[in-house]
Scaffold this active site. Sequence first.
Site, PDB file in Angstrom:
ATOM      1  N   SER A 115       0.831  -1.203   0.000  1.00 50.65           N
ATOM      2  CA  SER A 115       0.000   0.000   0.000  1.00 50.65           C
ATOM      3  C   SER A 115       0.863   1.249   0.000  1.00 50.65           C
ATOM      4  O   SER A 115       1.933   1.282   0.609  1.00 50.65           O
ATOM      5  CB  SER A 115      -0.910   0.022   1.231  1.00 50.65           C
ATOM      6  OG  SER A 115      -1.847  -1.022   1.188  1.00 50.65           O
ATOM      7  N   CYS A 116       0.367   2.297  -0.673  1.00 51.18           N
ATOM      8  CA  CYS A 116       1.008   3.616  -0.675  1.00 51.18           C
ATOM      9  C   CYS A 116       2.477   3.475  -1.107  1.00 51.18           C
ATOM     10  O   CYS A 116       2.762   2.875  -2.125  1.00 51.18           O
ATOM     11  CB  CYS A 116       0.873   4.259   0.690  1.00 51.18           C
ATOM     12  SG  CYS A 116      -0.768   4.170   1.402  1.00 51.18           S
ATOM     13  N   SER A 117       3.407   4.018  -0.333  1.00 52.02           N
ATOM     14  CA  SER A 117       4.811   3.864  -0.709  1.00 52.02           C
ATOM     15  C   SER A 117       5.255   2.412  -0.559  1.00 52.02           C
ATOM     16  O   SER A 117       6.238   1.991  -1.180  1.00 52.02           O
ATOM     17  CB  SER A 117       5.703   4.785   0.130  1.00 52.02           C
ATOM     18  OG  SER A 117       5.595   4.493   1.506  1.00 52.02           O
TER      19      SER A 117
END
Length: 568
Positions: free
Chosen positions: A302-304
């Site tokens: 998720s995300c970075s």
Amino acid sequence: MADEIRTSGASDDDIRQQAEQYTLAANPLVGVRAEDIMESARVLFSELMSKPAIATQQYLSFLGTLGQIANGSSELAPDAKDKRFADPAWKESAAYRALAQYYLAWGGALSNFVDEAKMDQQDAERARFIVSLFVDAMAPTNTLGGNPAALKKLIDTGGASLMHGLENFAGDLARNNGLPAQVDTRKFALGKNLATTPGSVVYRSPAMELIQYRPVGNEVYKRPLLIAPPQINKFYVFDLVPEKSIVRFALNGGLQTFAISWKNPTPTESEFGLDTYVGAVEEAVDVMRDITGCEDVNIWGSCSGGITTSAFLANLAARGEAKVHSATVAVCVLDMAVARTTTAGMFVTPESIVAAKSASQAAGVVEGKELARMFAWMRPNDLIWNYWVNNYLLGNTPPAFDILYWNNDTTRLPARLHADFLDLIGANPYVNSGRLKVRGQPLDMRRVNLDSYVVAGVTDHITPWQGCYNTAKLYGERSTFVLSNSGHIQSLLNPPGNAKALFWASAADAETPEAWQKQAEKYTGSWWPHWLEWIRERSGEKTPTPAALGNHDYPAVDKAPGRYVMEK
């Protein structure tokens, strides 16, 4: 307390929703400087001075509106969804109604000037942001006299609310860098009422701990799931509280579930870069393969953490290794051209990147609190003025919400990883193959060939859903795209039971995100059960539940949530 007025018309539910919608979360564009904001303000002021005809036109229009307000004929009114003006006094009192209209009139005049000044697109976008900062800061609801809810409470409490507000203000000056506190941290403790799913650390390296969670039931699916969280936040957003825990949901679905907990880096770990974290993900995968006896795993980034996971998968593909069977990628933009369209992205320049790199290299890390401060000023109404009113004008204790606690439990970012993230902006290597080497291999997403499930949120302001759709396209023809009707964190914390939840899901085979949405199937409820069905089909056969966590080579060493997550 439930009966307290939390903001000027906002309820506990409003603050909870804002907490879920507007959080620090993870964004590689962390190079915004105060100098860039000031330069944009200077450009706006220069435009005002250099275009007197437009400025005069807007001023005369503003005077005309003031006349209408004075004689009671103005029809200006706040947006019905603007919680700042939810108190009945804004409609019932002629004085407050006129004050709101005056505020809207001059704010509108400033915005109209930017529209009429015909600046180039980037300067215009920055100017609109500067205007919004100024207009939001000058809202009458941010003052005691201009906030009817605060005045009423001042009278009802005999001045006690003002005294409490002053105490809160003094405390925030001393302990929170002058920003209003978002959460009452005294109500939470990791391992006590947050991150409570049973499990053990089965592997620890200088960069991460690998947690294996205790399976549920007599049988589990053979192929395990690894959750790779972002480096900018702590991992327990995936195991916040039982009813919102992705980890617990996966376990209840029969999945053998593991999660990485990143070490909160200090200047000693300043050289931890993208290669370090990609290597750590592979270490985790290899440990899981050894413990479970399965040749490959499923992975969730998720995300970075999705940026890192994608680099890992491209590296595996370049080496011709098949250690990962499927990938779930949530709220993650790989196309940096899209990332530039965010509020933070429009301030990123070659000069700001160089300055940001130099600052982090000198310190060894980027402090999480500094990231939080920068991000708060990207969304000041939701992350600053909302709490200014609650804490200081109303004299309330900051709310005690789990998501807010997690959001304020910040981590640092190593200087090398910070620089690597910033380098992605110019190179855009996930789109332009071969521009970046990961552990000695050119990054080429075209070589990644596995089933993927990519999740986005319609109202996500950090990773816009159109950019997430581009991520799904980069994963190729075996990608399923899922669009939730929510924001960044709400898209993740989306357990069944929310009557307002809905989502669209379909193969990512349309040319554009808009074309995809028109043909995608619409579902009511949470996307979690849809994902569980998808991941089960890719998790192999059922096998007896292991009697213990870890194995001889990788024994359980600490109870979940481990040591690293406790480090400040």
